[in-house]
Design an enzyme around this catalytic site. Sequence first.
Site, short mmCIF file in Angstrom:
data_model
loop_
_atom_site.label_atom_id
_atom_site.label_comp_id
_atom_site.label_asym_id
_atom_site.label_seq_id
_atom_site.Cartn_x
_atom_site.Cartn_y
_atom_site.Cartn_z
N SER A 149 -78.38 5.89 33.34
CA SER A 149 -77.20 5.83 34.20
C SER A 149 -76.18 4.90 33.58
CB SER A 149 -77.57 5.32 35.59
OG SER A 149 -77.93 3.95 35.54
N ASP A 150 -74.90 5.13 33.89
CA ASP A 150 -73.94 4.07 33.63
C ASP A 150 -74.27 2.94 34.60
OD1 ASP A 150 -71.80 2.61 32.66
OD2 ASP A 150 -70.42 4.31 32.69
N TRP A 151 -73.69 1.77 34.34
CA TRP A 151 -74.08 0.58 35.10
C TRP A 151 -73.67 0.73 36.57
CZ3 TRP A 151 -75.74 1.06 30.69
CH2 TRP A 151 -76.42 0.07 29.98
#
Length: 841
Positions: free
Chosen positions: A274-276
């Site tokens: 995932s992106d952050w």
Amino acid sequence: MLWAASLGSAVALAALASAQHDGDHSPPSYPSPWMRGGNGWQDAYIKAKDFVSQLTLLEKVNLTTGVGWEGEACVGNTGSIPRLNFRGLCLQDGPLGIRFADQNSAFPAGVNAAATWTTRLFKTRGNAMGSEHRGKGIDAQLGPVAGGLGRVPAGGRNWEGFSPDPVLTGVAMAETIKGIQDANVIATAKHFIMNEQEFNREALSDGTPAYSANIDDKTMHELYLWPFADAVRAGVGSIMCSYNRINNSYGSENSYTLNHLLKNELDFQGFVMSDWWAQHSGVASAFAGLDMSMAGDQNLGSGNTHWGFHLTEAVLNGTIPQWRLDDMVVRIMAAYYKVGRDTARVDVNFNSWTKETFGYRHAGAKEGYEQVNFHVNVQGDHARLIREIGGASTVLLKNTNNALPLKKPSSIAVIGEDAHDSPDGPNGCDDRGCDKGTLAMGWGSGTANFPYLIAPVTALKAQAARDKTKFTNVSDNYDLSAVTAAVTGAEAAIVFGNADSGEAYITVDGNQGDRKNLTLWGDADALIAHVASINPNTIVVLHTVGPVIVEALKNNPNVTAILWAGLPGQESGNAITDILYGARNPSAKSVFTWGKKREDWGVDVVYKKTSDNPQLNFNEGVFIDYRHFDANEIEPSYEFGFGLSYTNYSYSNLQIEKKSPGPYEPTLGKTEPAPTFGTIDMDPANAQFPPGFHIVNKYIYPFLNGTAIPTGLPQTFPKGANDSSSQPKLGAGGSGGGNRQLYDVMYTVTATVTNTGAVKGTEIPQLYISLGAPTDPKVVLRGFDDLILDPKESRTFKYDITRRDISNWDTASQNWVISEFPKTVYVGASSRNLPLSGKLS
């Protein structure tokens, strides 16, 4: 087409209309395909299976979940396996160098790398960045970028990527990935997918969800998915999801984009992160194909998590089968072994959260005070490469009366804040979140600290001293009296202007990531006009993140030269001086179109919240940038692929050789059943915190901490999500990047390129194809090269046209097809300068 959630078959999908509407939905695609170790991953897969087979449930969960923001030294850190002396993974930004570190290089941005149109430089830049990450102990570099692709010219993070053309971006992605991974670091292709503007990319504080990028199947395949296919074919180890929704399903839990497109059709063998804080669910994201949660906490420094102990619990209560967890971990470790991390790893020797030598190991909790920065210099001789790319990416847009190159002028005036150092230093603003002094990178998480920054005035002043040229300079864009005095009578006046952008968490002068307009910042348009009203030899240098409106400059007779220098990194001043004085002959070509007015591009950022469920309908389909300009017969200031030189080139002798690779055959058959590796202790008592274990505040752990494990849960997960049986292969899939026969060579095209001028130079021949249908773009880029030519020398440009190059995506068959329409190949110097053409029989 409408991706209705109730549809599950290719036949049903194909029946839908090719339009995008509010509320479009992605169809479900389950189960998540399991890794099989093909496409060059065989050895890594064997090692990963052996490693994962030794792990306990808690150890497996620990590798899938980040420990939380500021939990360890890197921006992303997975849990460790102390029993096997495995420290976990360190993941670090970014696409142009190491963020939050020292003694590292600041490379030219992706858009500059693309402007070189040189595969050697793509790969060498990637390898240099990868080696610096390796030297700091980093396991995964968070780059390169193909999303955003560059749908809208004002998109805030376009500069992190390469070009709105999918082929140029795809080649740059593939070569950059090869370079990074040859340096024993996992490359991370991002952001998957459709992250085409910054405004409203994430859920807002008032509860409004992120925008939904609504896109049809054909556009997805022919435009936005194309460069990710190249990344997968190049063997990329990891792919990062985007923040936004795609057809109303968040990128980190969109089973269609992750399971169907990425892991099935493209046969991606690495892991998806995932992106952050872009993860919005636990079980749902696991079934949808997410393999790693970053940063591990639900939001910045919260101490809460979607995975961690929740993932442990989901396996123990039977919601998530062992094979899905095992697949996550095998994918992660296979990427680790594929790039040779097991033999090239050094200890993490920097810390993202402090520049001081000593600090907290767990900065978020302020625990473990120790030496955290060892100040390891990883720059090598990369300054030389950075300078080369800076020059090779500088596009000469205008050069009347041979104003350039400069030849020991008697006097020059260097004008504009953008030519000068920032008074706060090159790293004076966090993540470069300001526009002070010369611009050499945009802002946001895709930045790196400068070890130094050579401002143009520094290098130009040194050149003037060598030439005994009278030198004056003015840094204040608004001190017009000083500017007037400096440029009056100067043999050449060099004026600098810039336009900045970046990531949405920083707002600069009202620009919330995306640019508010396509004009120059700091009133530089007025500054240039003032200088040109006085000095008849006004040379303009632009440091911009993308296109700006330059029609007035183009048509001003006193503006004798215009150069786009982009975001050239730490050697900025030296690189532009090389071009201005002819030490390097310009060879760069523009990687985007320069419109005459903002409306020319046909699409724009949506800057306002449109509803409580914001929808962005990509109704333009594949017609972005030059494809849109061509289809609507809009004359640009400068076209895609345009760039001048200090010499001239001619094109001749187009030859087309037809090949016979055989017919295209859809992939058939089924996969093996889902494998499991090792055994899992299903006793919840053995998944608790060990007695006396010290818990670091807000640190994410896999332990249950006394959580009861419900039994007999209702089967609420999506149909087929936990199905471990053999699955049918997709006809368009079966190999890395799609069906292997897409890459069969159908034609070989050659042409002769001659340097007709008096100086040595590098020409970038470009090959375009007309696919022929009324609904196709007039031409699409398919190939290019860089040919170094002495005066009067000729060389042969050669390109192998693949089946993929002449195919369209067919929504009915859910495969690539060569249409019945006639195909034409064109070769020339830009998208609108194509003197050679021939039919593909």
